[in-house]
Write an enzyme that holds these catalytic residues in place. Structure first.
Site, PDB file in Angstrom:
ATOM      1  N   THR A  19       5.156 -20.679  60.867  1.00  0.00           N
ATOM      2  CA  THR A  19       5.232 -20.169  59.488  1.00  0.00           C
ATOM      3  C   THR A  19       6.239 -20.991  58.687  1.00  0.00           C
ATOM      4  O   THR A  19       7.162 -21.593  59.228  1.00  0.00           O
ATOM      5  CB  THR A  19       5.610 -18.671  59.445  1.00  0.00           C
ATOM      6  N   GLY A  20       6.014 -21.011  57.377  1.00  0.00           N
ATOM      7  CA  GLY A  20       6.908 -21.792  56.505  1.00  0.00           C
ATOM      8  C   GLY A  20       6.798 -23.268  56.806  1.00  0.00           C
ATOM      9  O   GLY A  20       7.806 -23.975  56.896  1.00  0.00           O
ATOM     10  N   ALA A  21       5.570 -23.771  56.931  1.00  0.00           N
ATOM     11  CA  ALA A  21       5.359 -25.137  57.431  1.00  0.00           C
ATOM     12  C   ALA A  21       5.021 -26.140  56.336  1.00  0.00           C
ATOM     13  O   ALA A  21       4.706 -27.282  56.631  1.00  0.00           O
ATOM     14  CB  ALA A  21       4.258 -25.139  58.489  1.00  0.00           C
ATOM     15  N   GLY A  24      10.221 -29.070  54.926  1.00  0.00           N
ATOM     16  CA  GLY A  24      11.436 -28.891  55.718  1.00  0.00           C
ATOM     17  C   GLY A  24      11.215 -28.760  57.218  1.00  0.00           C
ATOM     18  O   GLY A  24      10.409 -29.484  57.824  1.00  0.00           O
ATOM     19  N   ILE A  25      11.962 -27.832  57.806  1.00  0.00           N
ATOM     20  CA  ILE A  25      11.985 -27.689  59.269  1.00  0.00           C
ATOM     21  C   ILE A  25      10.596 -27.307  59.801  1.00  0.00           C
ATOM     22  O   ILE A  25      10.123 -27.864  60.799  1.00  0.00           O
ATOM     23  CB  ILE A  25      13.042 -26.627  59.659  1.00  0.00           C
ATOM     24  N   TYR A 166      21.386 -12.775  53.102  1.00  0.00           N
ATOM     25  CA  TYR A 166      20.618 -13.763  53.876  1.00  0.00           C
ATOM     26  C   TYR A 166      21.231 -13.930  55.272  1.00  0.00           C
ATOM     27  O   TYR A 166      20.518 -13.894  56.284  1.00  0.00           O
ATOM     28  CB  TYR A 166      20.609 -15.087  53.119  1.00  0.00           C
TER      29      TYR A 166
HETATM   30  N1  LIG Z   1      18.096 -25.972  55.722  1.00  0.00           N
HETATM   31  C1  LIG Z   1      19.079 -25.386  56.375  1.00  0.00           C
HETATM   32  O1  LIG Z   1      20.228 -25.845  56.367  1.00  0.00           O
HETATM   33  C2  LIG Z   1      18.816 -24.114  57.137  1.00  0.00           C
HETATM   34  C3  LIG Z   1      19.870 -23.614  57.927  1.00  0.00           C
HETATM   35  C4  LIG Z   1      19.654 -22.473  58.665  1.00  0.00           C
HETATM   36  C5  LIG Z   1      18.423 -21.851  58.635  1.00  0.00           C
HETATM   37  N2  LIG Z   1      17.425 -22.338  57.844  1.00  0.00           N
HETATM   38  C6  LIG Z   1      16.147 -21.644  57.863  1.00  0.00           C
HETATM   39  O2  LIG Z   1      15.152 -22.563  58.238  1.00  0.00           O
HETATM   40  C7  LIG Z   1      13.887 -22.083  57.767  1.00  0.00           C
HETATM   41  C8  LIG Z   1      13.168 -23.221  57.073  1.00  0.00           C
HETATM   42  O3  LIG Z   1      13.897 -23.573  55.902  1.00  0.00           O
HETATM   43  P1  LIG Z   1      14.024 -25.075  55.395  1.00  0.00           P
HETATM   44  O4  LIG Z   1      15.440 -25.426  55.396  1.00  0.00           O
HETATM   45  O5  LIG Z   1      13.058 -25.927  56.111  1.00  0.00           O
HETATM   46  O6  LIG Z   1      13.641 -24.902  53.849  1.00  0.00           O
HETATM   47  P2  LIG Z   1      12.303 -25.076  53.036  1.00  0.00           P
HETATM   48  O7  LIG Z   1      11.860 -26.485  53.082  1.00  0.00           O
HETATM   49  O8  LIG Z   1      12.572 -24.434  51.725  1.00  0.00           O
HETATM   50  O9  LIG Z   1      11.215 -24.235  53.868  1.00  0.00           O
HETATM   51  C9  LIG Z   1      11.094 -22.845  53.741  1.00  0.00           C
HETATM   52  C10 LIG Z   1       9.671 -22.446  54.073  1.00  0.00           C
HETATM   53  O10 LIG Z   1       9.574 -21.016  53.943  1.00  0.00           O
HETATM   54  C11 LIG Z   1       8.552 -20.730  53.007  1.00  0.00           C
HETATM   55  N3  LIG Z   1       8.831 -19.552  52.192  1.00  0.00           N
HETATM   56  C12 LIG Z   1       9.858 -19.336  51.349  1.00  0.00           C
HETATM   57  N4  LIG Z   1       9.696 -18.153  50.699  1.00  0.00           N
HETATM   58  C13 LIG Z   1       8.525 -17.631  51.162  1.00  0.00           C
HETATM   59  C14 LIG Z   1       7.805 -16.447  50.881  1.00  0.00           C
HETATM   60  N5  LIG Z   1       8.216 -15.538  49.993  1.00  0.00           N
HETATM   61  N6  LIG Z   1       6.647 -16.229  51.551  1.00  0.00           N
HETATM   62  C15 LIG Z   1       6.184 -17.135  52.445  1.00  0.00           C
HETATM   63  N7  LIG Z   1       6.808 -18.265  52.741  1.00  0.00           N
HETATM   64  C16 LIG Z   1       7.982 -18.519  52.111  1.00  0.00           C
HETATM   65  C17 LIG Z   1       8.506 -21.955  52.095  1.00  0.00           C
HETATM   66  O11 LIG Z   1       7.260 -22.054  51.414  1.00  0.00           O
HETATM   67  P3  LIG Z   1       7.122 -21.885  49.819  1.00  0.00           P
HETATM   68  O12 LIG Z   1       8.455 -22.163  49.207  1.00  0.00           O
HETATM   69  O13 LIG Z   1       6.051 -22.848  49.470  1.00  0.00           O
HETATM   70  O14 LIG Z   1       6.681 -20.462  49.625  1.00  0.00           O
HETATM   71  C18 LIG Z   1       8.677 -23.065  53.113  1.00  0.00           C
HETATM   72  O15 LIG Z   1       7.466 -23.332  53.755  1.00  0.00           O
HETATM   73  C19 LIG Z   1      14.178 -20.886  56.882  1.00  0.00           C
HETATM   74  O16 LIG Z   1      13.981 -19.704  57.643  1.00  0.00           O
HETATM   75  C20 LIG Z   1      15.656 -21.066  56.566  1.00  0.00           C
HETATM   76  O17 LIG Z   1      16.252 -19.836  56.257  1.00  0.00           O
HETATM   77  C21 LIG Z   1      17.596 -23.466  57.097  1.00  0.00           C
END
Ligand SMILES: NC(=O)c1ccc[n+]([C@@H]2O[C@H](COP(=O)([O-])OP(=O)(O)OC[C@H]3O[C@@H](n4cnc5c(N)ncnc54)[C@H](OP(=O)(O)O)[C@@H]3O)[C@@H](O)[C@H]2O)c1
Length: 261
Positions: A19-21, A24-25, A166
């Site tokens: 999910t969330g693909a 980013g990660i 968060y």
């Molecule tokens: N980057 C960091 O430093 C970091 C650190 C710790 C944990 N994380 C976690 O890692 C995960 C991935 O984040 P990322 O850093 O790769 O950021 P990202 O690129 O913003 O990816 C987030 C993903 O979640 C999806 N998402 C956000 N809101 C959503 C919603 N309401 N419904 C469905 N999908 C949703 C986004 O899709 P859309 O925006 O297109 O909806 C995207 O696919 C998240 O759980 C984040 O909390 C990130």
């Protein structure tokens, strides 16, 4: 090798949902799974991915592609509907990567209200719980399935000002991971988590200033921020019964040494 350092057939014959693909990660993990032979079901996010999104970066035109699904996981009923769509597509799931999430803005402690609380917790915690519950029949059908949840360094450190909801939602997911690991072990389902530190994705482009990121990078022992590709191997390791078949209820910290404890 599948371009990830892992064997190109590590996930051959296995179906994995990320999910969330779209970016980013999650995108890096989906690409890594594809490179290792998985059939990848990719929940892109609130909207379908476009051809220029990270999910498709570097994919050869004739390479297997992810099967995509869109859903706003903060909305009531969305996780259940996504589970139903996945059940309609496959009769078995060997891996579930619960990764969708974000901070949804920084909110000061005295500005928090019930709506904000619900939004952050619904997306980051409730959606993973309900999606997993809906997909358990498919995961049980695998016999050696793995769930990998994305938590956060902030679940342990408390994050930075404005991130309390968060960070606490991610702590919920971290504890839920350990509970599920015990409960689902008799079904042959392992449950683990990856805890990213500060990874340069849309997340930080949206919620952190360049100055804050520079200051953070200076405090990290490995002297840089992380990338999505830095995270991929931890997910693939935990998702693969060949590599981590005796590992459950654990969290791998991927943070360049930002948190050492
Ligand atoms: N980057 C960091 O430093 C970091 C650190 C710790 C944990 N994380 C976690 O890692 C995960 C991935 O984040 P990322 O850093 O790769 O950021 P990202 O690129 O913003 O990816 C987030 C993903 O979640 C999806 N998402 C956000 N809101 C959503 C919603 N309401 N419904 C469905 N999908 C949703 C986004 O899709 P859309 O925006 O297109 O909806 C995207 O696919 C998240 O759980 C984040 O909390 C990130």
């Amino acid at each position: 090798m599948g371009g990830t350092g892992f064997a190109a057939d590590l996930f051959a014959g296995r179906t994995v949902l990320v999910t969330g693909a779209r970016s980013g990660i999650g995108a890096a993990v989906a690409r890594g799974l594809l490179a290792c032979g998985a059939r990848v079901l990719a929940h892109t996010g609130r909207q379908e991915a476009g051809p220029d999104d990270d999910l498709f970066a570097g994919l050869a035109p004739d390479a297997p592609r992810p099967e995509t699904f869109a859903a706003d996981l903060a909305a009531d009923g969305a996780a259940e509907a996504l589970a139903a769509a996945i059940i309609a597509r496959t009769d078995r799931l060997d891996g579930l990567i619960n990764n969708a999430g974000t901070m949804l803005g920084r909110v000061a402690a005295d500005a928090v209200d019930a709506a904000q609380f619900a939004k952050v917790v619904d997306l980051n915690a409730r959606s993973a719980v309900l999606l997993t519950a809906g997909l358990l029949p498919l995961l049980r059908a695998s016999g050696d399935a793995a769930i990998v949840n994305t938590v956060s360094i902030s679940a342990r450190t408390g994050g930075s000002p404005g991130s309390s909801l968060y960070s606490a939602a991610k702590a919920f997911v971290a504890t839920w991971t350990r509970s599920l690991a015990k409960e689902l072990a008799p079904d042959g389902i392992r449950v683990n988590a990856v805890s990213p530190g500060t990874i340069m994705t849309d997340f930080h482009r949206r919620y952190s200033t360049p100055e804050k990121l520079d200051a953070t990078a200076r405090q990290i022992p490995l002297a840089r921020l992380g990338t999505p590709d830095d995270c991929t191997a931890a997910y693939l390791y935990l998702a693969s019964p060949k590599l981590s078949g005796y590992v459950t209820g654990q969290t791998i910290e991927v943070n360049g040494g930002q948190l050492l404890a």
